[in-house]
Design an enzyme around this catalytic site. Structure first.
Site, PDB file in Angstrom:
ATOM      1  N   HIS A 306       0.846  -1.193   0.000  1.00 57.38           N
ATOM      2  CA  HIS A 306       0.000   0.000   0.000  1.00 57.38           C
ATOM      3  C   HIS A 306       0.875   1.232   0.000  1.00 57.38           C
ATOM      4  CE1 HIS A 306      -3.157   2.821   1.128  1.00 57.38           C
ATOM      5  NE2 HIS A 306      -4.008   1.893   0.721  1.00 57.38           N
ATOM      6  N   ASP A 363      -7.973  -5.223  -0.209  1.00 53.19           N
ATOM      7  CA  ASP A 363      -8.456  -6.064  -1.301  1.00 53.19           C
ATOM      8  C   ASP A 363      -8.112  -7.540  -1.137  1.00 53.19           C
ATOM      9  OD1 ASP A 363      -9.607  -4.007  -2.890  1.00 53.19           O
ATOM     10  OD2 ASP A 363      -7.590  -3.300  -3.292  1.00 53.19           O
TER      11      ASP A 363
HETATM   12  N1  CMC Z   1       4.109  -7.539  -4.943  1.00 52.06           N
HETATM   13  C1  CMC Z   1       5.444  -7.553  -5.137  1.00 52.06           C
HETATM   14  N2  CMC Z   1       6.227  -6.479  -4.928  1.00 52.06           N
HETATM   15  C2  CMC Z   1       5.648  -5.358  -4.504  1.00 52.06           C
HETATM   16  C3  CMC Z   1       4.264  -5.283  -4.286  1.00 52.06           C
HETATM   17  C4  CMC Z   1       3.481  -6.430  -4.522  1.00 52.06           C
HETATM   18  N3  CMC Z   1       2.154  -6.415  -4.329  1.00 52.06           N
HETATM   19  N4  CMC Z   1       3.943  -4.032  -3.889  1.00 52.06           N
HETATM   20  C5  CMC Z   1       5.083  -3.348  -3.851  1.00 52.06           C
HETATM   21  N5  CMC Z   1       6.136  -4.152  -4.225  1.00 52.06           N
HETATM   22  C6  CMC Z   1       7.550  -3.785  -4.267  1.00 52.06           C
HETATM   23  C7  CMC Z   1       7.890  -2.988  -5.496  1.00 52.06           C
HETATM   24  O1  CMC Z   1       8.272  -3.830  -6.564  1.00 52.06           O
HETATM   25  C8  CMC Z   1       9.012  -2.129  -4.995  1.00 52.06           C
HETATM   26  O2  CMC Z   1      10.172  -2.919  -4.937  1.00 52.06           O
HETATM   27  P1  CMC Z   1      11.644  -2.259  -5.192  1.00 52.06           P
HETATM   28  O3  CMC Z   1      11.836  -1.323  -4.035  1.00 52.06           O
HETATM   29  O4  CMC Z   1      12.578  -3.409  -5.216  1.00 52.06           O
HETATM   30  O5  CMC Z   1      11.553  -1.544  -6.519  1.00 52.06           O
HETATM   31  C9  CMC Z   1       8.621  -1.827  -3.543  1.00 52.06           C
HETATM   32  O6  CMC Z   1       7.788  -2.940  -3.147  1.00 52.06           O
HETATM   33  C10 CMC Z   1       7.820  -0.541  -3.396  1.00 52.06           C
HETATM   34  O7  CMC Z   1       6.717  -0.597  -4.283  1.00 52.06           O
HETATM   35  P2  CMC Z   1       6.100   0.647  -5.038  1.00 52.06           P
HETATM   36  O8  CMC Z   1       5.353   0.178  -6.233  1.00 52.06           O
HETATM   37  O9  CMC Z   1       7.154   1.673  -5.236  1.00 52.06           O
HETATM   38  O10 CMC Z   1       5.125   1.172  -3.936  1.00 52.06           O
HETATM   39  P3  CMC Z   1       3.850   2.038  -4.184  1.00 52.06           P
HETATM   40  O11 CMC Z   1       3.567   2.708  -2.918  1.00 52.06           O
HETATM   41  O12 CMC Z   1       3.980   2.884  -5.388  1.00 52.06           O
HETATM   42  O13 CMC Z   1       2.757   0.912  -4.548  1.00 52.06           O
HETATM   43  C11 CMC Z   1       0.821  -0.351  -4.642  1.00 52.06           C
HETATM   44  C12 CMC Z   1       1.624   0.669  -3.835  1.00 52.06           C
HETATM   45  C13 CMC Z   1      -0.506  -0.599  -3.951  1.00 52.06           C
HETATM   46  C14 CMC Z   1       0.515   0.195  -6.041  1.00 52.06           C
HETATM   47  C15 CMC Z   1       1.652  -1.667  -4.742  1.00 52.06           C
HETATM   48  O14 CMC Z   1       1.944  -2.150  -3.465  1.00 52.06           O
HETATM   49  C16 CMC Z   1       0.945  -2.732  -5.594  1.00 52.06           C
HETATM   50  O15 CMC Z   1       1.047  -2.710  -6.810  1.00 52.06           O
HETATM   51  N6  CMC Z   1       0.191  -3.672  -4.930  1.00 52.06           N
HETATM   52  C17 CMC Z   1      -0.549  -4.662  -5.662  1.00 52.06           C
HETATM   53  C18 CMC Z   1      -1.866  -4.050  -6.156  1.00 52.06           C
HETATM   54  C19 CMC Z   1      -2.853  -3.854  -5.024  1.00 52.06           C
HETATM   55  O16 CMC Z   1      -3.058  -4.725  -4.192  1.00 52.06           O
HETATM   56  N7  CMC Z   1      -3.525  -2.674  -5.026  1.00 52.06           N
HETATM   57  C20 CMC Z   1      -4.511  -2.325  -4.034  1.00 52.06           C
HETATM   58  C21 CMC Z   1      -4.056  -1.184  -3.175  1.00 52.06           C
HETATM   59  S1  CMC Z   1      -5.074  -0.940  -1.714  1.00 52.06           S
HETATM   60  C22 CMC Z   1      -6.612  -0.450  -2.259  1.00 52.06           C
HETATM   61  C23 CMC Z   1      -6.647   0.772  -3.103  1.00 52.06           C
HETATM   62  O17 CMC Z   1      -5.905   1.725  -2.899  1.00 52.06           O
HETATM   63  O18 CMC Z   1      -7.485   0.789  -3.986  1.00 52.06           O
END
Ligand code: CMC
Length: 439
Positions: A306, A363
């Site tokens: 998140h 989710d």
């Molecule tokens: N699986 C694998 N790796 C992950 C995941 C995941 N679900 N989420 C984050 N990471 C890794 C990412 O690859 C990165 O690694 P590195 O530092 O080596 O590059 C690190 O963790 C930080 O991730 P980020 O993408 O920079 O973090 P963010 O804050 O931009 O992303 C997120 C948040 C929700 C988009 C992401 O965690 C994600 O894609 N999760 C899966 C989709 C999901 O479940 N979304 C629902 C979010 S909650 C409800 C809502 O808001 O609607």
């Protein structure tokens, strides 16, 4: 701690005020930065940008805290109803008995949609995604409510807000019925919000669906937990659209579109698709976790991670319990819930997830609960939209009533410097002039 921050640009120091929120959150106020220094800040993805001051929802991602108008989500989940929570979010306080009665009465009074609007469903192909239909129908709804376009009085606003929250459930259920080729079912005024939705989803002209109390309670919980989440992608979209002076229907229709994506509201459907695939293909869960960790891997562990929570999402904690309770009563246990729990266990013990502080989000368990209620996967994000509607309206109201200027961020331009227009007969297929011809 100092109440101003200092920024030094080209040797000149500039003081920037610090703004402190109710819970001690601190922000550097850069409102005057461009005027005084000629610079803007760059924060792609807005992870460090406070876009507004808001009094609606508080999230502390480090501690796993979520409060609507100051009230912890756990207390609301335990004691409130979705209809009451809507009032709380929109008006900032819990309603009195009288206010709640009037508010619920408005939901019943406006639960039908205009007969003309039903005809729009015939125009969508059966394969049309319910989120596309939902967004289009909310926007189209404004054509049938011209009196709602100008919010000149508190009463007009209240009626418009109740209409929108009430009608989204009628539109959602009707879009499902249209997609499966069944006759649309009209709402029943004596049913509560959640039972009425389940009735419109599952009743048939020759057989009334009897909503099961466990499903009604679980739906209520899901809607309360999704009702708001401060400046998430869709609520920020609603605020952005509202800031141009757009009406509540148009702004919330835009919110639906923003919610649709897989990284936001679309994740609940993606989680169940992932669990189903793991089940059908008997995938080894440790191997799957290894796959999602790969730097080049396009796959992520859906329902994990998140932008704000670096802790277990408090909504996921509640939903895990609901899933256990609801699915525990099923005659046949749902293998997807078992896979979800094992997957969570593998991920939470993996150094990659520990170091990055990736935990289950809202989710991760909501999809298995919706599935147990018989809600089809392509309707999951619609359910999220139904829940988020009061949050969108509260955000719309905050922008509409505030003295906030048009939301209009700046950028750092990284395109071509100024160059000459090349007449078409001088351009080649490749190279400099070829790129120009493609523009
Ligand atoms: N699986 C694998 N790796 C992950 C995941 C995941 N679900 N989420 C984050 N990471 C890794 C990412 O690859 C990165 O690694 P590195 O530092 O080596 O590059 C690190 O963790 C930080 O991730 P980020 O993408 O920079 O973090 P963010 O804050 O931009 O992303 C997120 C948040 C929700 C988009 C992401 O965690 C994600 O894609 N999760 C899966 C989709 C999901 O479940 N979304 C629902 C979010 S909650 C409800 C809502 O808001 O609607």
């Amino acid at each position: 701690m100092s109440d101003t921050a200092k920024i030094v640009i080209g040797g000149a120091a500039h003081d920037l005020p610090i703004v402190v929120g109710t819970e001690g959150d601190r922000a550097v106020d850069i409102t005057k930065l461009r005027v005084t220094t000629g610079h803007v800040t760059l924060d792609e993805g807005y992870a460090n940008t406070g876009s507004c001051r808001s009094a609606i929802t508080f999230v502390d991602g480090e501690k796993g805290i979520l409060r609507y108008r100051g009230i912890p989500i756990e207390q609301l989940a335990m004691n409130s109803t979705f209809v009451e929570t809507c009032w709380l979010l929109i008006y900032g306080r819990l309603p009195t008995q009288e206010q709640l009665k009037t508010w619920s009465g408005l939901f019943t009074r406006y639960e039908m949609i205009h007969e003309g609007l039903y005809k729009h469903f015939d125009g969508f192909p059966p394969t049309g995604h319910p989120m596309a239909i939902l967004s289009a129908m909310i926007n189209a709804g404004s054509c049938y409510e011209p009196d709602m376009m100008e919010m000149e009085s508190d009463t007009t606003f209240q009626v418009a807000a109740a209409r929108l929250i009430s009608k989204i459930r009628t539109i959602a259920a009707a879009s499902y019925k249209a997609s499966i080729g069944q006759p649309i079912v009209y709402p029943k005024p004596h049913l509560d919000y959640c039972s009425n939705f389940l009735h419109m989803m599952f009743s048939l002209p020759y057989r009334d669906y009897e909503p099961d109390p466990d499903s009604v309670a679980a739906l209520q919980m899901i809607l309360i937990l999704h009702a708001d989440h401060e400046q998430n992608c869709s609520s920020s979209t609603v605020r952005m659209v509202a800031s141009s002076g757009a009406n509540m229907f148009a702004s919330c229709a835009a919110g639906v579109c923003a919610l649709w994506g897989r990284l936001h509201g679309g994740a609940n459907a993606a989680v169940v698709e992932m669990l189903q695939q793991l089940h059908d293909q008997r995938v080894d869960l440790k191997e799957y976790v290894t796959l999602v960790k790969g730097k080049e891997s396009p796959v992520r562990l859906m329902g994990f991670g998140h932008r704000v929570y670096k802790q277990y999402d408090p909504r996921a904690t509640i939903l895990k319990e609901v899933a256990d309770r609801l699915l525990g009563r099923l005659k046949r246990p749902d293998p997807l819930l078992e896979i979800a729990k094992r997957l969570e266990d593998v991920a939470l013990n993996d150094p990659y997830f520990i170091e990055r502080r990736l935990y289950p989000n809202v989710d991760f368990y909501s999809g298995v609960i919706l599935r147990a209620m018989g809600i089809p996967v392509n309707m999951f994000t619609v359910m999220f939209a139904m829940g988020r509607m009061p949050g969108w309206i509260a955000n719309w109201k905050e922008v509409h009533n505030g003295a906030i200027a048009l939301y209009r961020p700046r950028q750092v331009y990284v395109g071509e410097p100024e160059r000459r227009y090349v007449p078409i007969h001088e351009r080649s297929a490749a190279g400099e002039s070829g790129r120009e011809s493609g523009r």
